[in-house]
Design an enzyme around this catalytic site. Structure first.
Site, PDB file in Angstrom:
ATOM      1  N   GLU A 363      47.598  37.963  25.632  1.00 35.44           N
ATOM      2  CA  GLU A 363      48.719  38.813  25.237  1.00 35.44           C
ATOM      3  C   GLU A 363      50.085  38.221  25.598  1.00 35.44           C
ATOM      4  O   GLU A 363      50.981  38.914  26.069  1.00 35.44           O
ATOM      5  CB  GLU A 363      48.554  40.207  25.853  1.00 35.44           C
ATOM      6  CG  GLU A 363      47.336  40.932  25.297  1.00 35.44           C
ATOM      7  CD  GLU A 363      47.059  42.259  25.952  1.00 35.44           C
ATOM      8  OE1 GLU A 363      46.519  43.144  25.275  1.00 35.44           O
ATOM      9  OE2 GLU A 363      47.355  42.421  27.158  1.00 35.44           O
ATOM     10  N   SER A 364      50.233  36.938  25.372  1.00 39.24           N
ATOM     11  CA  SER A 364      51.517  36.275  25.633  1.00 39.24           C
ATOM     12  C   SER A 364      52.397  36.391  24.392  1.00 39.24           C
ATOM     13  O   SER A 364      52.689  35.400  23.702  1.00 39.24           O
ATOM     14  CB  SER A 364      51.281  34.815  26.021  1.00 39.24           C
ATOM     15  OG  SER A 364      50.594  34.729  27.238  1.00 39.24           O
TER      16      SER A 364
END
Length: 564
Positions: A363-364
């Protein structure tokens, strides 16, 4: 994470439904398992089981001894004695070597082959990998002439004691009461058992809400009964940094003070962490620390301005949104970022005797694809330089420059999303394996179907992973059928994560984890094949009095024949 956006037994039960925790085990044995034999309450189901109903049972009496024979057997015997003394009130001396008598329990490590010797050597180092399924295999014999567990390594011996405890009366898992006049009986039986997968994990998020050391130790004890062998500790996130790092003290001084909703903060000193590792190792559980990078880093960014591209520290974060934070990929911040990565991974690795270091990668969303790949290369290189094998969530597979052997952790669904498949297979193509944690089956923080409230009026859990998860769904999936192209040999194992955005205490964690974690434990240990849900549910019910006796909180889900 992996989210898109985002008491005690009776006291924590659903006030709205009036359900109560089951108070006693099912009488007798359950129905036939997939091999045609009755399995009286053993979870996970053993590889082979024979119940000898015509034979005399084994009886634990005041005259019983625990005989330890072979390297490492004495430590396993001491742990078993501690449990049985508390539940029986018997003396139960531990004796080194010798022949057992009818009331005795013999625990023997037997090095009969070169492979067995290798397994024993691996199993003696309880903080490291256990040498694969050979080191955790065991045989158990129970009957009127005594009880005996044989294994090639202490790890297998310990797993055998967990089956023994499930065959003995549940009150032996609690505090001593009035012992039966004729002792505590276990049925005459033979068990020949070994795990399917090397890695069988439970993940505990202590970043969103901090859990003190004693609560983590309690969770370790509960998962050990189910033969899980990994505790994955999610130690850092936007809301909190939970492990002391000497080279960067503000990570805990600043980043350790917050949590979701402004609840208590906290962190583990290095001595605290060593206590967790040692407690786990005694139960042949490997601790896998996770430092989540490059996203989920607001706690670190708020502690050190130099880690931010603009040089300004953001405010501490107490919400539950994801994807807004990231380490800086800018060349102007490269020295600080790389020093941070090197120091943190080195200090965490020095505290961790196990072979794995989890470095997140999920989830960057606050980085460009180019910056993300650049940061991944630096993060994984720092992790690999410690001598550990890096694990990352499946998004990390976007990099084609991972250290060879990097492990991917799949968190998509039982029906894999299209984008998750190539990312997951990237790890295999680069010489690694995969841990499977499908969110709609294995995530223990997903709501229950009837959405119970605790006695405190709190509703726990989330529902983003295709809605609530039933025990039936948690048990129904097959690891080798999820990701096209992923074969049995490509699977390191399975893991049941629990994220604590909505959970403040270990009671609430256990309420959400039990009984659904039993399904993941059985999928990871028991042989592949068609699963008998009715039989499994009956064995889950048989654990209820054991959980009651040991103080483990659980929710009595519908469909399980809980005793009245």
């Amino acid at each position: 994470m992996r989210r898109r956006t985002r008491t005690t037994r009776a006291r924590l039960m659903a006030a709205a439904t009036g359900l109560l925790v089951a108070a006693s085990a099912l009488a007798g044995c359950t129905g036939p398992d997939q091999n045609g034999d009755a399995v009286p309450g053993i979870i996970p189901a053993p590889t082979a089981f024979e119940l000898r109903e015509a034979d005399e049972p084994f009886r634990l009496t005041p005259d019983s001894r625990i005989i330890a024979d072979g390297p490492g057997a004495a430590d396993v015997a001491a742990l078993l004695a501690e449990t049985l003394r508390a539940g029986s009130g018997y003396e139960l001396p531990v004796v080194e070597g010798g022949a057992g008598e009818a009331a005795d329990l013999v625990l023997a490590v037997r090095e009969t082959t070169a492979e067995g010797a290798d397994a024993a050597a691996a199993g003696l180092d309880a903080g490291a990998a256990f040498g694969g399924p050979d080191a955790e295999a065991y045989t158990l014999e129970l009957g009127g002439s005594g009880a005996r567990i044989d294994a090639a390594a202490p790890a297998g011996l310990f797993r055998g004691t967990r089956s023994l405890l499930q065959l003995l009366p549940a009150e032996l898992s609690g505090s001593a009461g009035a012992a039966p006049a004729d002792g505590f009986a276990a049925p005459a039986a033979s068990v020949d058992d070994r795990p399917r997968f090397t890695y069988r994990g439970a993940m505990l998020d202590v970043a969103r809400h901090f859990l003190p050391v004693e609560e983590v130790l309690r969770y370790l004890d509960a998962i050990a009964l189910l033969k899980l062998n990994v505790l994955h500790l999610h130690l850092t996130d936007d809301q909190g940094w939970r492990l002391q790092i000497d080279a960067w003290p503000a990570l805990t001084e600043v980043g350790g003070e917050t949590s979701v909703g402004g609840e208590r903060g906290g962190f583990y000193t290095k001595d605290d962490y060593r206590r967790i590792v040692e407690h786990a190792a005694a139960r042949f559980i490997t601790v896998v620390p996770e430092i989540d990078l490059p996203g989920h880093t607001n706690a670190a960014l708020s502690a050190y301005p130099e880690l931010n591209c603009d040089g300004v520290a953001p405010a501490p974060y107490q919400g539950i949104e994801v994807g807004f934070s990231s380490l800086c990929a800018s060349p102007e911040r490269a020295e600080a970022t790389d020093r941070f990565l090197a120091d943190v991974t080195r200090e965490v690795a020095e505290l961790t005797p196990g072979p794995w270091l989890h470095l997140g990668g999920d989830e960057s969303l606050a980085t460009t694809p180019e910056d993300y790949r650049d940061l991944l290369a630096r993060i994984t290189a720092a992790g690999a330089s410690t001598g550990k094998t890096v694990i990352g969530w499946h998004e990390m597979g976007a990099s084609r420059e991972l250290p060879r052997g990097t492990i991917g952790q799949y968190w998509s669904f039982v029906e894999a999303e299209d984008e998750a498949v190539p990312l997951t297979m990237s790890f295999v193509e680069q010489g690694g394996q995969v841990i499977l944690s499908p969110a709609d089956a294995a995530y223990l923080d997903m709501k229950y179907v009837d959405d119970p409230q605790t006695a405190l009026g709190r509703t726990l859990g989330q529902d983003w992973a295709k809605g609530p998860t039933t025990l039936d769904e948690a048990y129904a999936w097959e690891p080798a059928d999820i990701v096209p192209g992923l074969g049995e040999a490509d699977i390191l194992g399975v893991e049941a994560p629990i994220w604590t955005e909505t959970m403040r205490t270990i009671d609430e964690v256990e309420f959400m984890a039990f009984p659904r974690i039993t399904a993941i434990a059985e999928i990871g240990w028991s042989p592949a094949g068609e699963r008998d849900h009715e039989n499994f549910f009956a064995r889950v019910a048989s654990l209820a009095t054991r959980w009651d006796a040991s103080g483990t909180v659980y929710y009595p889900v519908r469909g399980v024949p809980w005793a009245d």
